[in-house]
Design an enzyme around this catalytic site. Structure first.
Site, mmCIF file in Angstrom:
data_model
loop_
_atom_site.group_PDB
_atom_site.id
_atom_site.type_symbol
_atom_site.label_atom_id
_atom_site.label_comp_id
_atom_site.label_asym_id
_atom_site.label_seq_id
_atom_site.Cartn_x
_atom_site.Cartn_y
_atom_site.Cartn_z
ATOM 1 N N ASP A 25 0.879 -1.142 -0.298
ATOM 2 C CA ASP A 25 0.258 0.229 -0.006
ATOM 3 C C ASP A 25 0.776 1.390 -0.408
ATOM 4 O O ASP A 25 0.219 2.238 0.351
ATOM 5 C CB ASP A 25 -0.714 0.375 1.233
ATOM 6 C CG ASP A 25 -1.597 -1.410 1.188
ATOM 7 O OD1 ASP A 25 -2.040 -2.291 0.480
ATOM 8 O OD2 ASP A 25 -2.098 -1.382 2.245
ATOM 9 N N LYS A 130 -6.633 -4.182 -3.704
ATOM 10 C CA LYS A 130 -7.544 -5.714 -1.539
ATOM 11 C C LYS A 130 -8.235 -4.475 -1.220
ATOM 12 O O LYS A 130 -7.684 -2.967 -0.651
ATOM 13 C CB LYS A 130 -6.712 -5.738 -0.889
ATOM 14 C CG LYS A 130 -5.477 -4.854 -0.973
ATOM 15 C CD LYS A 130 -4.269 -5.126 0.684
ATOM 16 C CE LYS A 130 -3.755 -4.173 1.805
ATOM 17 N NZ LYS A 130 -4.277 -3.435 2.132
ATOM 18 N N LYS A 133 -7.103 -4.768 4.703
ATOM 19 C CA LYS A 133 -6.705 -4.353 5.783
ATOM 20 C C LYS A 133 -5.504 -5.866 4.224
ATOM 21 O O LYS A 133 -4.412 -5.309 4.293
ATOM 22 C CB LYS A 133 -6.680 -4.534 7.103
ATOM 23 C CG LYS A 133 -7.465 -2.793 7.122
ATOM 24 C CD LYS A 133 -7.143 -1.695 6.757
ATOM 25 C CE LYS A 133 -7.934 -0.588 7.329
ATOM 26 N NZ LYS A 133 -8.259 0.703 6.401
ATOM 27 N N VAL A 158 3.316 0.267 4.314
ATOM 28 C CA VAL A 158 2.522 0.649 4.924
ATOM 29 C C VAL A 158 0.818 0.465 5.827
ATOM 30 O O VAL A 158 0.167 -0.845 4.643
ATOM 31 C CB VAL A 158 2.692 2.391 4.464
ATOM 32 C CG1 VAL A 158 3.849 3.088 4.478
ATOM 33 C CG2 VAL A 158 1.526 3.091 3.730
ATOM 34 N N CYS A 163 -2.371 -2.747 7.845
ATOM 35 C CA CYS A 163 -1.997 -3.232 6.699
ATOM 36 C C CYS A 163 -0.547 -4.404 6.638
ATOM 37 O O CYS A 163 -1.030 -5.595 5.621
ATOM 38 C CB CYS A 163 -2.283 -2.703 5.651
ATOM 39 S SG CYS A 163 -3.837 -1.982 5.590
HETATM 40 N N1 TIU Z 1 -2.706 0.429 4.437
HETATM 41 C C1 TIU Z 1 -3.442 0.661 5.094
HETATM 42 O O1 TIU Z 1 -2.328 0.204 6.837
HETATM 43 N N2 TIU Z 1 -4.608 1.390 5.765
HETATM 44 C C2 TIU Z 1 -4.885 2.331 6.816
HETATM 45 O O2 TIU Z 1 -6.237 2.240 6.547
HETATM 46 N N3 TIU Z 1 -3.711 2.524 7.326
HETATM 47 C C3 TIU Z 1 -4.044 3.320 8.926
HETATM 48 O O3 TIU Z 1 -3.192 2.974 9.512
HETATM 49 N N4 TIU Z 1 -4.578 3.707 8.959
#
Ligand code: TIU
Length: 224
Positions: A25, A130, A133, A158, A163
């Site tokens: 992500d 996707k 998460k 991240v 995720c």
């Molecule tokens: N990719 C991911 O971690 N999605 C989130 O929403 N992360 C947050 O920390 N909000």
């Protein structure tokens, strides 16, 4: 075989020919101002620090001709894969699907859902969209990994405790050995990143391993 000698909680031995990199992500919606991360109230600039190391990690896997999988958290334009619980949670300034400065928030095909240009996938690299998460939920990630005969997953991306950790736990339950590259993952909350690294390594590697990029580099290339 290769060994990440300095991995925690102990050395990770792995076969590079059955290893893939999964970059979670690294999208504009999480890393740049005006996207989903910022609408949730986060300081997105914190995430930008890992871009150079993540780029180097991707290059390392390209140099070794090993599989690279990029994921994107996003939803269909008609929101058919977005549970109301996810859309309605909390009090973001913009909700998933609302128009924002980078297009509709977290919607497939919008500029905000794109991977940041510094880490753009090359043709032939797998890109998984996707809705959750975790990257295994409601995707064909597992099918790709079986086809490629992957047994070990190297994780980056991240956010560490959302995720990345969710996907690492999904992978762990499916029998993969997983290693998270500490300097190629970040959270909006530094204390949550530290806690996640500790949780992964605790209890004899209950979720997997962690190491730095240079420790993994040394395992694949020898000492620089
Ligand atoms: N990719 C991911 O971690 N999605 C989130 O929403 N992360 C947050 O920390 N909000």
């Amino acid at each position: 075989m290769a060994t990440v000698s300095a991995a925690l909680p102990f050395a990770l031995e792995f076969d590079p020919t059955t290893t893939a990199l999964i970059v979670i992500d690294m999208q504009r919606d999480f890393v740049e101002p005006g996207g989903f991360g910022e609408t949730l109230g986060n300081d997105v600039s914190l995430l930008q620090a890992i871009v150079p190391t993540t780029a180097a990690l991707i290059e390392l896997f390209r140099d070794h001709n090993l599989p690279i999988i990029h994921t994107r958290e996003c939803h269909q334009p008609d929101l058919s894969d977005l549970p109301s619980s996810k859309r309605n949670r909390g009090a973001p300034s913009l909700r998933i699907g609302d128009p924002g400065p980078m297009g509709r928030i977290l919607i497939a095909g919008e500029p905000g859902a794109d991977i940041i240009p510094e880490l753009s996938p090359l043709n032939g690299e797998i890109v998984i969209d996707k809705p959750g998460k975790g990257a295994f939920y409601a995707t064909d990630l597992g099918t790709h990994l079986s086809r490629l005969n992957v047994r070990t997953l190297i994780f980056a991306g991240v956010t560490t405790e959302v995720c990345v950790q969710t996907t690492m736990r999904e992978a762990n339950d499916r029998g993969f050995d997983s290693l998270l590259v500490e300097d190629a993952t970040e959270s909006y909350f530094p204390e949550f990143k530290a806690a996640t690294l500790a949780m992964i390594r605790a209890q004899g590697g209950i979720v997997g391993w962690t190491s730095t990029y240079s420790q993994l580099f040394e395992a694949l290339n020898g000492k620089p």
